[in-house]
Design a protein around this motif. Sequence first.
Motif, PDB file in Angstrom:
ATOM      1  N   ALA A 176       0.834  -1.209   0.000  1.00 16.67           N
ATOM      2  CA  ALA A 176       0.000   0.000   0.000  1.00 16.67           C
ATOM      3  C   ALA A 176       0.868   1.258   0.000  1.00 16.67           C
ATOM      4  CB  ALA A 176      -0.931  -0.004   1.216  1.00 16.67           C
ATOM      5  N   ILE A 177       1.992   1.215   0.708  1.00 14.64           N
ATOM      6  CA  ILE A 177       2.901   2.364   0.717  1.00 14.64           C
ATOM      7  C   ILE A 177       3.558   2.535  -0.651  1.00 14.64           C
ATOM      8  CG2 ILE A 177       5.086   3.242   1.636  1.00 14.64           C
ATOM      9  CD1 ILE A 177       4.264   2.317   4.349  1.00 14.64           C
ATOM     10  N   THR A 178       4.043   1.443  -1.235  1.00 13.02           N
ATOM     11  CA  THR A 178       4.691   1.579  -2.542  1.00 13.02           C
ATOM     12  C   THR A 178       3.687   1.981  -3.627  1.00 13.02           C
ATOM     13  OG1 THR A 178       4.524  -0.832  -2.883  1.00 13.02           O
ATOM     14  CG2 THR A 178       6.587   0.017  -1.985  1.00 13.02           C
ATOM     15  N   GLU A 179       2.428   1.620  -3.459  1.00 13.14           N
ATOM     16  CA  GLU A 179       1.403   2.107  -4.380  1.00 13.14           C
ATOM     17  C   GLU A 179       1.247   3.622  -4.247  1.00 13.14           C
ATOM     18  OE1 GLU A 179      -1.969   2.550  -6.961  1.00 13.14           O
ATOM     19  OE2 GLU A 179      -0.207   1.240  -6.867  1.00 13.14           O
ATOM     20  N   SER A 180       1.368   4.140  -3.037  1.00 11.96           N
ATOM     21  CA  SER A 180       1.341   5.591  -2.832  1.00 11.96           C
ATOM     22  C   SER A 180       2.538   6.250  -3.501  1.00 11.96           C
ATOM     23  CB  SER A 180       1.334   5.917  -1.337  1.00 11.96           C
ATOM     24  OG  SER A 180       0.169   5.429  -0.715  1.00 11.96           O
ATOM     25  N   TYR A 181       3.704   5.604  -3.420  1.00  8.38           N
ATOM     26  CA  TYR A 181       4.884   6.109  -4.119  1.00  8.38           C
ATOM     27  C   TYR A 181       4.612   6.205  -5.631  1.00  8.38           C
ATOM     28  CZ  TYR A 181       7.882   5.153   0.019  1.00  8.38           C
ATOM     29  OH  TYR A 181       8.461   5.141   1.270  1.00  8.38           O
ATOM     30  N   ARG A 182       3.959   5.171  -6.173  1.00 13.24           N
ATOM     31  CA  ARG A 182       3.661   5.161  -7.611  1.00 13.24           C
ATOM     32  C   ARG A 182       2.742   6.328  -7.986  1.00 13.24           C
ATOM     33  NH1 ARG A 182      -0.127   4.012 -11.058  1.00 13.24           N
ATOM     34  NH2 ARG A 182      -1.628   3.425  -9.434  1.00 13.24           N
ATOM     35  N   LEU A 183       1.740   6.575  -7.169  1.00 16.20           N
ATOM     36  CA  LEU A 183       0.823   7.680  -7.433  1.00 16.20           C
ATOM     37  C   LEU A 183       1.547   9.027  -7.359  1.00 16.20           C
ATOM     38  CD1 LEU A 183      -2.242   6.408  -5.375  1.00 16.20           C
ATOM     39  CD2 LEU A 183      -2.099   6.572  -7.866  1.00 16.20           C
ATOM     40  N   LEU A 184       2.354   9.209  -6.340  1.00 19.14           N
ATOM     41  CA  LEU A 184       3.113  10.455  -6.199  1.00 19.14           C
ATOM     42  C   LEU A 184       4.064  10.653  -7.369  1.00 19.14           C
ATOM     43  CD1 LEU A 184       3.814  10.279  -2.380  1.00 19.14           C
ATOM     44  CD2 LEU A 184       2.654  12.173  -3.517  1.00 19.14           C
ATOM     45  N   ASP A 185       4.685   9.574  -7.823  1.00 17.30           N
ATOM     46  CA  ASP A 185       5.587   9.663  -8.969  1.00 17.30           C
ATOM     47  C   ASP A 185       4.841  10.174 -10.192  1.00 17.30           C
ATOM     48  OD1 ASP A 185       8.459   8.844  -9.748  1.00 17.30           O
ATOM     49  OD2 ASP A 185       7.248   7.957 -11.359  1.00 17.30           O
ATOM     50  N   GLY A 186       3.609   9.721 -10.357  1.00 16.23           N
ATOM     51  CA  GLY A 186       2.791  10.196 -11.467  1.00 16.23           C
ATOM     52  C   GLY A 186       2.406  11.665 -11.314  1.00 16.23           C
ATOM     53  N   PHE A 187       2.070  12.065 -10.098  1.00 15.44           N
ATOM     54  CA  PHE A 187       1.718  13.465  -9.854  1.00 15.44           C
ATOM     55  C   PHE A 187       2.883  14.394 -10.204  1.00 15.44           C
ATOM     56  CE2 PHE A 187      -1.071  11.877  -6.090  1.00 15.44           C
ATOM     57  CZ  PHE A 187      -2.077  11.525  -6.970  1.00 15.44           C
ATOM     58  N   LEU A 188       4.112  13.901 -10.029  1.00 12.58           N
ATOM     59  CA  LEU A 188       5.309  14.723 -10.213  1.00 12.58           C
ATOM     60  C   LEU A 188       5.858  14.685 -11.638  1.00 12.58           C
ATOM     61  CD1 LEU A 188       6.938  13.821  -6.811  1.00 12.58           C
ATOM     62  CD2 LEU A 188       6.515  16.165  -7.575  1.00 12.58           C
ATOM     63  N   GLU A 189       5.184  14.016 -12.534  1.00 11.89           N
ATOM     64  CA  GLU A 189       5.650  13.943 -13.918  1.00 11.89           C
ATOM     65  C   GLU A 189       5.758  15.348 -14.512  1.00 11.89           C
ATOM     66  OE1 GLU A 189       7.104  11.961 -17.148  1.00 11.89           O
ATOM     67  OE2 GLU A 189       6.312  10.930 -15.370  1.00 11.89           O
ATOM     68  N   ASN A 190       6.963  15.688 -14.994  1.00 13.19           N
ATOM     69  CA  ASN A 190       7.241  16.993 -15.620  1.00 13.19           C
ATOM     70  C   ASN A 190       7.029  18.168 -14.669  1.00 13.19           C
ATOM     71  OD1 ASN A 190       7.805  15.779 -18.179  1.00 13.19           O
ATOM     72  ND2 ASN A 190       5.599  15.636 -18.568  1.00 13.19           N
ATOM     73  N   LYS A 191       7.197  17.923 -13.379  1.00 14.09           N
ATOM     74  CA  LYS A 191       7.055  18.994 -12.388  1.00 14.09           C
ATOM     75  C   LYS A 191       8.227  18.967 -11.423  1.00 14.09           C
ATOM     76  CE  LYS A 191       1.997  18.561 -12.169  1.00 14.09           C
ATOM     77  NZ  LYS A 191       0.905  18.122 -11.271  1.00 14.09           N
ATOM     78  N   ASN A 192       8.582  20.128 -10.909  1.00 13.11           N
ATOM     79  CA  ASN A 192       9.587  20.198  -9.842  1.00 13.11           C
ATOM     80  C   ASN A 192       8.970  19.906  -8.490  1.00 13.11           C
ATOM     81  OD1 ASN A 192      11.743  20.936 -11.565  1.00 13.11           O
ATOM     82  ND2 ASN A 192      11.086  23.082 -11.529  1.00 13.11           N
ATOM     83  N   PHE A 193       7.721  20.367  -8.321  1.00 15.34           N
ATOM     84  CA  PHE A 193       7.013  20.164  -7.067  1.00 15.34           C
ATOM     85  C   PHE A 193       5.616  19.615  -7.377  1.00 15.34           C
ATOM     86  CE2 PHE A 193      10.211  23.404  -6.071  1.00 15.34           C
ATOM     87  CZ  PHE A 193      10.850  22.776  -4.999  1.00 15.34           C
ATOM     88  N   LEU A 194       4.869  19.286  -6.343  1.00 18.32           N
ATOM     89  CA  LEU A 194       3.633  18.533  -6.538  1.00 18.32           C
ATOM     90  C   LEU A 194       2.573  19.256  -7.349  1.00 18.32           C
ATOM     91  CD1 LEU A 194       3.347  16.862  -3.025  1.00 18.32           C
ATOM     92  CD2 LEU A 194       3.592  15.672  -5.213  1.00 18.32           C
ATOM     93  N   THR A 195       2.553  20.575  -7.294  1.00 13.28           N
ATOM     94  CA  THR A 195       1.531  21.313  -8.041  1.00 13.28           C
ATOM     95  C   THR A 195       2.129  22.221  -9.108  1.00 13.28           C
ATOM     96  OG1 THR A 195       1.459  23.095  -6.381  1.00 13.28           O
ATOM     97  CG2 THR A 195      -0.063  21.256  -6.083  1.00 13.28           C
ATOM     98  N   GLY A 196       3.406  22.051  -9.413  1.00 14.18           N
ATOM     99  CA  GLY A 196       4.028  22.885 -10.441  1.00 14.18           C
ATOM    100  C   GLY A 196       5.493  23.154 -10.157  1.00 14.18           C
ATOM    101  N   ASP A 197       5.930  24.368 -10.479  1.00 12.87           N
ATOM    102  CA  ASP A 197       7.341  24.716 -10.325  1.00 12.87           C
ATOM    103  C   ASP A 197       7.671  25.327  -8.977  1.00 12.87           C
ATOM    104  OD1 ASP A 197       8.019  23.825 -12.859  1.00 12.87           O
ATOM    105  OD2 ASP A 197       7.482  25.736 -13.800  1.00 12.87           O
ATOM    106  N   ASN A 198       6.665  25.616  -8.152  1.00 10.57           N
ATOM    107  CA  ASN A 198       6.898  26.306  -6.886  1.00 10.57           C
ATOM    108  C   ASN A 198       6.556  25.426  -5.687  1.00 10.57           C
ATOM    109  OD1 ASN A 198       7.611  28.797  -8.186  1.00 10.57           O
ATOM    110  ND2 ASN A 198       5.432  29.165  -8.545  1.00 10.57           N
ATOM    111  N   LEU A 199       7.357  25.558  -4.643  1.00 15.20           N
ATOM    112  CA  LEU A 199       7.109  24.876  -3.382  1.00 15.20           C
ATOM    113  C   LEU A 199       5.840  25.412  -2.736  1.00 15.20           C
ATOM    114  CD1 LEU A 199       8.370  23.004  -1.073  1.00 15.20           C
ATOM    115  CD2 LEU A 199       9.217  25.157  -0.103  1.00 15.20           C
TER     116      LEU A 199
END
Length: 225
Positions: free
Chosen positions: A132-155
């Motif tokens: 379940a934790i590694t599945e969360s890692y997979r989801l986060l990895d997808g969220f970060l595709e082509n991004k520096n941070f989770l919602t874009g280029d800014n922290l």
Amino acid sequence: MAPKLFGTDMNQGVRAVLLTAKALDLEIDLVEVNVYVKDYIDEELQKINPEHTIPTLVDGDFSSWDTHAILSYLAEKYGSDDNLYPTEPEKKNQIDQMLYFESDTLRPRVNGIIQAIVVENEKEIPTEKISAITESYRLLDGFLENKNFLTGDNLTVADLCCLATVSTATVITPISTEKYPNLSQWYRTCKNFGYYEETNGCGLNKLDALVELKLGRPRTEELCE
């Protein structure tokens, strides 16, 4: 007078608040409350927060005891700009969405294991909980595709909140660089913040040591990727 924060820096929610406060250049007075002892009750905290949960923030006459509500409150009240928690509806929605992901998906998966080991003294971690934790890692990895941070280029506060919980998850199982390159890069970037060690690293190390002590042995590769 600096706001008071009730909790322990072994707790990821407390560390998320400490990270955010430091990013805002805000001093926080941490009042130690050890919730990792079964049936422990802190009477001062219970008077402020009937749920007796951490983190609990007291800022003058105001109090709050939800991590995500605390982060947005601090950013809105003490931020010199709105970079950490923008007011523009679309950007704010993206950040809120990631905060809800941390609250509803990531945190319960991590907390379930930590609580079982540290409070309930369980010695084995079921494979499905690791998955379940590694599945969360997979989801986060997808969220970060082509991004520096989770919602874009800014922290934003979304990154700081998820950073505290992801780092806690690594106590159980590390992040595979090959499987999750975007998440690995984001985590390295966050760990290079000048305030990371003070606000997150120290408490994380204490939790790591406590988990190993409770397990009665070093965590083994069988539990890891």
